[in-house]
Structures are given as structure tokens and as C-alpha cells.
Design an enzyme around this catalytic site. Structure first.
Site, PDB file in Angstrom:
ATOM      1  N   GLY A   2      -5.781  55.534   9.455  1.00 42.53           N
ATOM      2  CA  GLY A   2      -6.358  56.564   8.872  1.00 42.53           C
ATOM      3  C   GLY A   2      -5.397  57.649   8.153  1.00 42.53           C
ATOM      4  O   GLY A   2      -5.806  58.604   7.595  1.00 42.53           O
ATOM      5  N   GLU A  54      -3.565  50.929  13.665  1.00 48.33           N
ATOM      6  CA  GLU A  54      -4.192  50.024  12.705  1.00 48.33           C
ATOM      7  C   GLU A  54      -3.956  50.811  11.121  1.00 48.33           C
ATOM      8  O   GLU A  54      -4.924  50.922  10.765  1.00 48.33           O
ATOM      9  CB  GLU A  54      -5.451  49.799  12.923  1.00 48.33           C
ATOM     10  N   PRO A  55      -2.819  50.957  10.668  1.00 42.41           N
ATOM     11  CA  PRO A  55      -2.641  51.538   9.304  1.00 42.41           C
ATOM     12  C   PRO A  55      -3.016  50.550   8.308  1.00 42.41           C
ATOM     13  O   PRO A  55      -2.637  49.480   8.331  1.00 42.41           O
ATOM     14  CB  PRO A  55      -1.230  52.062   9.261  1.00 42.41           C
ATOM     15  N   ARG A  79      -3.981  51.851   4.512  1.00 41.88           N
ATOM     16  CA  ARG A  79      -3.585  52.625   3.216  1.00 41.88           C
ATOM     17  C   ARG A  79      -2.216  53.156   3.129  1.00 41.88           C
ATOM     18  O   ARG A  79      -1.396  53.117   2.250  1.00 41.88           O
ATOM     19  CB  ARG A  79      -4.540  53.957   3.165  1.00 41.88           C
ATOM     20  N   ARG A 112     -13.273  52.621  -6.074  1.00 41.35           N
ATOM     21  CA  ARG A 112     -13.049  54.091  -5.114  1.00 41.35           C
ATOM     22  C   ARG A 112     -13.432  55.421  -5.987  1.00 41.35           C
ATOM     23  O   ARG A 112     -14.337  56.121  -5.392  1.00 41.35           O
ATOM     24  CB  ARG A 112     -11.721  54.292  -4.802  1.00 41.35           C
ATOM     25  N   TYR A 135     -16.661  57.144  -4.235  1.00 41.83           N
ATOM     26  CA  TYR A 135     -16.186  58.330  -3.321  1.00 41.83           C
ATOM     27  C   TYR A 135     -15.778  59.388  -3.979  1.00 41.83           C
ATOM     28  O   TYR A 135     -15.307  60.352  -3.686  1.00 41.83           O
ATOM     29  CB  TYR A 135     -14.904  57.992  -2.348  1.00 41.83           C
ATOM     30  N   CYS A 170     -22.113  48.867 -17.596  1.00 41.14           N
ATOM     31  CA  CYS A 170     -23.081  49.590 -17.864  1.00 41.14           C
ATOM     32  C   CYS A 170     -23.582  50.636 -16.600  1.00 41.14           C
ATOM     33  O   CYS A 170     -24.947  50.408 -16.291  1.00 41.14           O
ATOM     34  CB  CYS A 170     -24.198  48.778 -18.369  1.00 41.14           C
ATOM     35  N   GLU A 171     -23.093  51.616 -16.537  1.00 42.57           N
ATOM     36  CA  GLU A 171     -23.204  52.628 -15.196  1.00 42.57           C
ATOM     37  C   GLU A 171     -22.669  53.713 -15.778  1.00 42.57           C
ATOM     38  O   GLU A 171     -21.333  53.880 -16.015  1.00 42.57           O
ATOM     39  CB  GLU A 171     -22.918  52.160 -14.086  1.00 42.57           C
TER      40      GLU A 171
HETATM   41  N1  LLP Z   1      -8.953  50.619  11.927  1.00 39.97           N
HETATM   42  C1  LLP Z   1     -10.415  50.553  11.845  1.00 39.97           C
HETATM   43  C2  LLP Z   1     -11.219  50.268  12.825  1.00 39.97           C
HETATM   44  C3  LLP Z   1     -11.085  50.972  10.499  1.00 39.97           C
HETATM   45  O1  LLP Z   1     -12.214  51.140  10.633  1.00 39.97           O
HETATM   46  C4  LLP Z   1      -9.976  51.242   9.389  1.00 39.97           C
HETATM   47  C5  LLP Z   1     -10.501  51.479   7.999  1.00 39.97           C
HETATM   48  C6  LLP Z   1      -8.779  51.237   9.660  1.00 39.97           C
HETATM   49  C7  LLP Z   1      -8.250  50.835  10.756  1.00 39.97           C
HETATM   50  C8  LLP Z   1      -7.647  51.558   8.559  1.00 39.97           C
HETATM   51  O2  LLP Z   1      -7.737  52.691   8.023  1.00 39.97           O
HETATM   52  P1  LLP Z   1      -6.440  53.252   6.883  1.00 39.97           P
HETATM   53  O3  LLP Z   1      -5.349  53.378   7.707  1.00 39.97           O
HETATM   54  O4  LLP Z   1      -6.479  52.447   5.783  1.00 39.97           O
HETATM   55  O5  LLP Z   1      -7.041  54.704   6.532  1.00 39.97           O
HETATM   56  N2  LLP Z   1     -12.886  52.242   1.398  1.00 39.97           N
HETATM   57  C9  LLP Z   1     -12.446  53.601   1.986  1.00 39.97           C
HETATM   58  C10 LLP Z   1     -11.761  53.541   3.011  1.00 39.97           C
HETATM   59  C11 LLP Z   1     -12.580  52.969   4.316  1.00 39.97           C
HETATM   60  C12 LLP Z   1     -11.585  52.501   5.603  1.00 39.97           C
HETATM   61  C13 LLP Z   1     -12.384  51.764   6.443  1.00 39.97           C
HETATM   62  N3  LLP Z   1     -11.901  51.699   7.828  1.00 39.97           N
HETATM   63  C14 LLP Z   1     -11.664  54.108   0.603  1.00 39.97           C
HETATM   64  O6  LLP Z   1     -11.477  53.484  -0.171  1.00 39.97           O
HETATM   65  O7  LLP Z   1     -11.022  55.091   0.864  1.00 39.97           O
END
Ligand code: LLP
Length: 404
Positions: A233, A268-269, A271, A307, A311, A338-339
Site C-alpha cells: 500500500g 507485500e509492496p 506499486r 488507471r 480511478y 470509443c468511450e
Molecule cells: N497485498 C494485497 C493483499 C493487495 O490487495 C494489494 C493490492 C497489495 C498487497 C499491493 O498493494 P500496493 O503496494 O501495490 O499498493 N489497481 C489499483 C490498485 C489496486 C491494489 C489492489 N491490491 C491502482 O491502479 O491503483
């Protein structure tokens, strides 16, 4: 990424040259940036010595996963496909955790056979499915239980996961009840308490609240977890949002938590590892000037990068050839789909652009290619990697024949 004589260079290679050779649209990744992100992440949490499991959902390219694995990272997977990709990329199964609310019997069975580190469960029904398989093959299976701490991550509402209204995890009381119910099971080994409250988080306070909720579970259940999986996150700077996550504060807080409970931390990173290491290379097909708006129609569409449409996410768009002009008129960078939501950026003024010019959409390494679709029957773009001054194609462009 920088400009030299007004020309854009990515890792010292001319963006125009890359485009000439590989075409557009194409996802292009910087190995140097990826490496820097991994080393930074490790440095930020060095006193905790966590197991870092890359969230494969952010980017599942085999070559990227392989590079990430070489730095000793594991993987957080949410499907059999992601598990297969991680194993194929030579990521150590003992560093793989399996998350997700809807794992099927077949997926769980496969994960158990592959001896992964943990299955992070999200419901009693899922635990019962694991139990059924474990009994059948007469093996004790290591699991985690995911907590939903009811914490607002203060991020885009569509990507928050830690509130009670979200489908993820279990409430404090439910977690404690499940621990008590299964802690003496012959076939289950509860090893981990996991949590993930959302994505693109730039404020440490929700994380603090999350840790408090975890502590409550540990205190109330008096159960000895081997691992606490804090999810991912961590937000990145897309250029618009200037708030930066205070890693120092977050890390210090976890350090205290670890000392108090003597457990191993898992992260669990996604992004924060790959987000700013990816670029979407594109070409301007047409420029359509209307009274108020210059529509810059590019050859990448919302099917290539979802994205902004999904969002309203902000991504910088930069030209590969800079000039000093300024056209003071609204510019909308749009795709061919076409959106009306097929729009990447609306900006008050921009430098003078011409049809045929190349542009680059920034910070698309995470949740970019993985969210692409075949909408309007368009094939997915290729992926390329710049490493040590060389450019490699790391996934071919889909052929139309294969999707029709
Ligand atoms: N662990 C779990 C259980 C998750 O559901 C996620 C992301 C992560 C780790 C990794 O999160 P990060 O470190 O990448 O923030 N599609 C959206 C983001 C959806 C994230 C879903 N879960 C976007 O484009 O912003």
C-alpha cells in the site's frame, strides 16, 4: 529519465530511438529505477529485516519478476496464474504468500502442492476448503488469517480494502474466534496474521491504527504468530500529490511492535517497487482542434492503461522532444477507444505539439500493463526493459490472430 539537448533519455537511452526500434504503444521499464526502489525499500525497513513479497498483481511480467527475485524478494500472489508466473520466474516457493477472497479448491490444492510459505485465508469457508484438502493428502498446511481492522486508508475510495464495508479479511472478533477454533487442528498450522488496508497510502496514521488493531488481536488471543504480514500500500509520488509517506515513522513504529512481540514481518509492496519504473511510450496520431480544446489523439488507449478511466488517476505526460513554446489552451490527451472516459490527461496549457510526435506517460509500472484489455479488439502492447544500456523486448505484442 532526463532531457539532454531537449531530447528525452530513459536510463541514458534516447526515447525516440527506443520508439523507432520498438514502435508504439509500448510499456518500457527501467531496471535502474527498479533496483533503486528495491534497495530503498530494504533500507527503509532494514532494522526490521522483513520478508518482502512483491505483489505480483502490480506487474506480472516474467522477466521483471525474475529481476525482483534476484534481489531476494518473494511474491504475494492472488491466483494460480500469478503463482505459476512467480514459480516460472524462479522465485523461491518458501517466499510466496497467497492472498485473495476467492481462492478456488483447485488453486488452493495447487498452492499446497507447490509448498508455498503461507495461504492467507479470508473466510471460514476458505479455511474449511483447506482443511478438506489437508485431510485428503494427510498434510499439515500453514495458513494466515487476514484481519479487516476497519481502518480508513485515506486513499482513492475504489482501492481501500481495510474497512468493514470492503469484502476483504475478517473482523477482530471473527479472527479471534477462528484462532480459538482452529489452533489445535491436526491439519492446520496458523502461522500468520495478515492485513492490507489499501493502496497508494501516503499518510502513516492509518498504518498506525492498523498496527494497534493487530496488537489487540495478539493481546486478546494470546496466540503466538510466527509472522505478521502487513501487506503493501505504500504510495508513490505521481507528481500531483505531494504528500510523501513517512517511512521513518512507519518503520520505527513497526520496530517497536516487533520487539514487543518477537515476530517476523512480511510486506507485500507492489506499486512502491515498480510504479515509477514504467513508462508508456506512445505517438500522436492526430491533433483535433476545437474551439476550446485541443484533442491530442494518441495511439495508446484506455485498454492499454486503465488507471485514468477507472480511478481518475493522474499520470504525467511528457514529450520526447521538448520545445520552449507554450500553447495556452486546454489540451486533452485521449486515446482511440470509443468511450469518453478514454482520456489520460486534461491540462490547461502545453508546449506546441505536432501529429507524429512521441509522448511518454509516466509512472505506469504498477497496475499498468496488468490491467490492459482487448476492448475495441485491440491487442495488448509489448513490454521492453532497459538494463545496463541495452533494451530488451520482454513480452511480445499480442497478435490480432491470437485474440480473434
Ligand atoms: N497485498 C494485497 C493483499 C493487495 O490487495 C494489494 C493490492 C497489495 C498487497 C499491493 O498493494 P500496493 O503496494 O501495490 O499498493 N489497481 C489499483 C490498485 C489496486 C491494489 C489492489 N491490491 C491502482 O491502479 O491503483
Amino acid at each position: 529519465m532526463l532531457y539532454k539537448n531537449k531530447k528525452l533519455f530513459i536510463d541514458k537511452i534516447s526515447a525516440n530511438q527506443i520508439i523507432k526500434k520498438f514502435g508504439t504503444p509500448a510499456y518500457c521499464y527501467s531496471y535502474a529505477q527498479l533496483k533503486e526502489n528495491i534497495l530503498n525499500f530494504k533500507r527503509n525497513f532494514k532494522n526490521i529485516d522483513p520478508l518482502i513479497c512483491f505483489a505480483v498483481k502490480a506487474n506480472n511480467n516474467i522477466k521483471i519478476l525474475n529481476e525482483i527475485g534476484r534481489f531476494g524478494l518473494g511474491a504475494d500472489v492472488v491466483s494460480k496464474g500469478e503463482l505459476l508466473a512467480s514459480l516460472k520466474s524462479k522465485i523461491n516457493p518458501k517466499k510466496i504468500v497467497f492472498s485473495g477472497v476467492g481462492k478456488t479448491y483447485d488453486e488452493i490444492n495447487f498452492a499446497i502442492k507447490k509448498n508455498i510459505l503461507l495461504i492467507n485465508t479470508e473466510s471460514q469457508s476458505e479455511i474449511e476448503t483447506i482443511l478438506k484438502i489437508a485431510k485428503k493428502i494427510k498434510r499439515k498446511v500453514d495458513i494466515g488469517i487476514r484481519l479487516n481492522p476497519n481502518v480508513d486508508a485515506k486513499t482513492i475510495k475504489e482501492i481501500t480494502t481495510g474497512k468493514t464495508i470492503n469484502k476483504f479479511g475478517l473482523k477482530e472478533k471473527e479472527v479471534i474466534d477462528l484462532i480459538n477454533h482452529y489452533k489445535k487442528s491436526k491439519y492446520l498450522n496458523i502461522k500468520c496474521l495478515s492485513v492490507h488496508i489499501g493502496s497508494q497510502i501516503t499518510n502513516h496514521i492509518p498504518y498506525f491504527k492498523m498496527l494497534k488493531s493487530i496488537q489487540k488481536i495478539i493481546d486478546k488471543s494470546k496466540f503466538n504468530f510466527e509472522y505478521i504480514d502487513l501487506g503493501g500500500g505504500m504510495g508513490i509520488n505521481y507528481g500531483e500529490n505531494t504528500q510523501k509517506l513517512n517511512y521513518k515513522k512507519y518503520s520505527k513504529k513497526i520496530e517497536k511492535f516487533v520487539k514487543k512481540n518477537s515476530i517476523k514481518i512480511i510486506f507485500e509492496p507492489g506499486r512502491s517497487i515498480i510504479g515509477n519504473a514504467g513508462y508508456l511510450l506512445s505517438k500522436i496520431i492526430y491533433i483535433k482542434k476545437t474551439g476550446k480544446i485541443n484533442f491530442i489523439i494518441i495511439d495508446a488507449g484506455m485498454n492499454d492503461l486503465m488507471r485514468p478511466a477507472l480511478y481518475k488517476a493522474y499520470h504525467r505526460i511528457i514529450p520526447t522532444n521538448k520545445n520552449k513554446s507554450k500553447v495556452s489552451k486546454r489540451h486533452d490527451f485521449v486515446g482511440p477507444i470509443c468511450e469518453t472516459t478514454d482520456k489520460f490527461l486534461s491540462i490547461k496549457s502545453y508546449q506546441k505539439l505536432n501529429e507524429g510526435d512521441n509522448i511518454v506517460i509516466c509512472d505506469v509500472g504498477a497496475y499498468g500493463k496488468v490491467l490492459s484489455s482487448n476492448y475495441n479488439l485491440r491487442s495488448n502492447p509489448k513490454e521492453i526493459l532497459i538494463k545496463n544500456l541495452k533494451v530488451f523486448e520482454i513480452r511480445k505484442k499480442e497478435t490480432l490472430q491470437s485474440i480473434i
